[in-house]
Design a protein around this motif. Structure first.
Motif, short mmCIF file in Angstrom:
data_model
loop_
_atom_site.label_atom_id
_atom_site.label_comp_id
_atom_site.label_asym_id
_atom_site.label_seq_id
_atom_site.Cartn_x
_atom_site.Cartn_y
_atom_site.Cartn_z
N SER A 144 -41.80 -120.55 18.00
CA SER A 144 -42.49 -120.02 16.82
C SER A 144 -43.59 -120.93 16.27
O SER A 144 -44.27 -120.56 15.32
CB SER A 144 -41.49 -119.73 15.70
OG SER A 144 -40.84 -120.92 15.31
N ARG A 145 -43.80 -122.11 16.88
CA ARG A 145 -44.73 -123.06 16.27
C ARG A 145 -45.22 -124.10 17.28
O ARG A 145 -44.47 -124.56 18.12
CB ARG A 145 -44.02 -123.76 15.13
CG ARG A 145 -44.79 -124.82 14.42
CD ARG A 145 -43.92 -125.31 13.23
NE ARG A 145 -44.41 -126.51 12.69
CZ ARG A 145 -43.87 -127.71 12.85
NH1 ARG A 145 -42.78 -127.87 13.54
NH2 ARG A 145 -44.41 -128.77 12.30
N GLU A 197 -51.79 -127.00 13.36
CA GLU A 197 -50.56 -126.24 13.47
C GLU A 197 -50.87 -124.76 13.61
O GLU A 197 -51.73 -124.23 12.91
CB GLU A 197 -49.69 -126.45 12.23
CG GLU A 197 -48.39 -125.71 12.27
CD GLU A 197 -47.50 -126.01 11.08
OE1 GLU A 197 -46.34 -125.59 11.12
OE2 GLU A 197 -47.96 -126.65 10.11
N THR A 235 -48.68 -120.93 14.20
CA THR A 235 -47.39 -120.26 14.25
C THR A 235 -47.56 -118.93 14.98
O THR A 235 -48.65 -118.34 14.98
CB THR A 235 -46.80 -120.01 12.85
OG1 THR A 235 -47.72 -119.25 12.08
CG2 THR A 235 -46.52 -121.34 12.14
N ASP A 279 -44.99 -115.71 17.41
CA ASP A 279 -43.69 -115.18 17.81
C ASP A 279 -43.74 -115.00 19.32
O ASP A 279 -44.51 -114.19 19.82
CB ASP A 279 -43.44 -113.86 17.10
CG ASP A 279 -42.05 -113.31 17.37
OD1 ASP A 279 -41.16 -114.08 17.78
OD2 ASP A 279 -41.87 -112.09 17.17
#
Length: 104
Positions: free
Chosen positions: A64-65, A79, A81, A83
């Motif tokens: 997820s990240r 960063e 994010t 799915d």
């Protein structure tokens, strides 16, 4: 040989919808192994402040990240994010390991 991984927001209704006039938010990380690169990777994002060749201090990656820490004094964290399913995560993990130098 160039190894790369890219993340792009493909949801037209998501965060990428016309941010500062951009069509999409993205992150590209490349590492080449043909010539000595001093451990640097090419990083490119929709934000011009994060485009260039940088030594990676660390990479944290999960389904997820992705968090990159690049070697510079300021603005040194990127960063994203997302799915991602397990099989896709495992495939991308192999590429992340090559880019980070964990495996060649």
């Amino acid at each position: 040989m160039i190894t790369q991984v890219a993340f792009e927001n493909t949801d037209p209704a998501g965060d990428a919808a016309d941010v500062d006039g951009l069509d999409s938010l993205y992150l590209l990380i490349q590492r080449q192994f043909e010539d000595p690169d001093g451990g640097r990777c090419y990083v490119e994002t929709h934000n011009e402040g994060y485009i260039g060749h940088f030594r990676l201090r660390s990479i944290e990656f999960s389904p997820s990240r992705l968090l990159l820490e690049i070697a510079r004094d300021r603005n040194n964290r990127i960063e994203v994010t997302f799915d991602m399913g397990q099989s896709q995560f495992e495939e991308v993990q192999r590429v992340i390991d090559i880019i980070s130098g964990k495996s060649n």
